[in-house]
Design an enzyme around this catalytic site. Sequence first.
Site, short mmCIF file in Angstrom:
data_model
loop_
_atom_site.label_atom_id
_atom_site.label_comp_id
_atom_site.label_asym_id
_atom_site.label_seq_id
_atom_site.Cartn_x
_atom_site.Cartn_y
_atom_site.Cartn_z
N GLY A 105 63.18 38.55 117.21
CA GLY A 105 63.85 37.44 117.87
C GLY A 105 64.81 37.89 118.95
N ASP A 106 65.84 37.09 119.18
CA ASP A 106 66.77 37.35 120.28
C ASP A 106 67.87 38.34 119.95
OD1 ASP A 106 67.74 35.17 118.53
OD2 ASP A 106 69.48 35.20 119.86
N GLY A 114 65.44 32.12 117.88
CA GLY A 114 65.41 33.24 118.82
C GLY A 114 64.48 33.09 119.99
N ARG A 174 57.39 40.18 114.08
CA ARG A 174 58.12 39.29 114.99
C ARG A 174 59.55 39.77 115.20
NH1 ARG A 174 63.08 36.13 114.49
NH2 ARG A 174 62.93 34.42 115.99
N THR A 209 71.95 34.64 111.15
CA THR A 209 72.37 35.82 111.89
C THR A 209 73.89 35.95 111.86
OG1 THR A 209 70.47 35.65 113.35
CG2 THR A 209 72.38 36.80 114.22
N THR A 267 73.25 32.78 117.72
CA THR A 267 72.54 32.56 116.46
C THR A 267 71.74 31.28 116.57
OG1 THR A 267 72.79 32.03 114.11
CG2 THR A 267 74.65 31.49 115.53
N GLY A 268 70.46 31.37 116.26
CA GLY A 268 69.64 30.18 116.37
C GLY A 268 68.17 30.53 116.45
#
Length: 346
Positions: free
Chosen positions: A242-243, A266, A240, A212, A263-264
């Site tokens: 994510g965050d 999510g 899907r 990200t 970033t990681g």
Amino acid sequence: MKKSALVLLFSIFLLHSCTNTSSEKKTPKTDTKPVNTFGLVIHGGAGTILKKNLTPEMEAEYKAILKKAASKGYEILQNGGSSLDAVEQTIHILENSPLFNAGKGAVFANNGKNELDASIMEGKTLNAGAVAGVTNLKNPISAARKVMENSNHVLLARKGAEEFAAAQGLEVVDTSYFFTERRFNSLQKAKKGDKDKAAYIDPYIKDYKYGTVGCVALDKNGNLAAGTSTGGMTNKKWSRIGDSPIIGAGTYANNKTCAVSGTGHGEYFIRAAVAHDISALMEYKNMSLQEAAQEVIQNKLKNMGGDGGIIAIDAKGNLVAEFNTPGMYRAMADEKGNITVGIYKK
């Protein structure tokens, strides 16, 4: 008389206690002398990024793009531009590069498409905008800003988000624009290796969950902004999300405290409300930005089993990049124009 005197003394005590409580109310540790009157931090993903996995040429290429993006944002801020403009234009550079998992370099979903997410937020008004699952927008971060500024909503998804962005005059591209051989090969290997897994271990970013991009900025008017853009997970299924497009999870900005982009993994960032939690620790527990970031990333997130990192800047220009992985592509620019670029954990 004695009873009246006791009542009077008790009333005075209560008034004194309330006055002390009000005067001693904690405020974020940003209420100190400014470190920078303006500045920004960017990231291009966190994960198991090891020096042995990057050739000198590839490392130089990553650093060059990170520096180019940070320089662009600095130029905007130096010339009196807004933090929102700096965030958007900086992320454009990262979205337009095939090196990062956003825009041009986005990973492929299980259906063979590139499904993009992005969000942006301004700290002055707490306004925010986001898009999720878009497939034909060259720069999703700009679509997120249009949602924030030209709609009554915060998050638009898929076809509706694409139609809205097109009506706003944003650049629409053929889906072939997002094709990169490296990302496509990653999808094929993921499908061949384990059909139940959401991704393939990338040879350059040794953890499938990361890549990200994001930017946080403080402008000369004291306004904060944050933005995040991603292609999500390789081989992701069922649309899907994510965050990254979730305000408070992957993106948050509040002039009282800080601006954060994450970033990681999510799912963990969403459960932990990572971006907002850092701001909340500053506002309600009087933590500094560094203290709050360390608490959330190194303790709360890690204890949940989540990996990744954040970049952040507070209202006084303190710059932070905190991550619990071996590396995170990142760059910082302070008010003097000093640009520092990093990849590995020192």
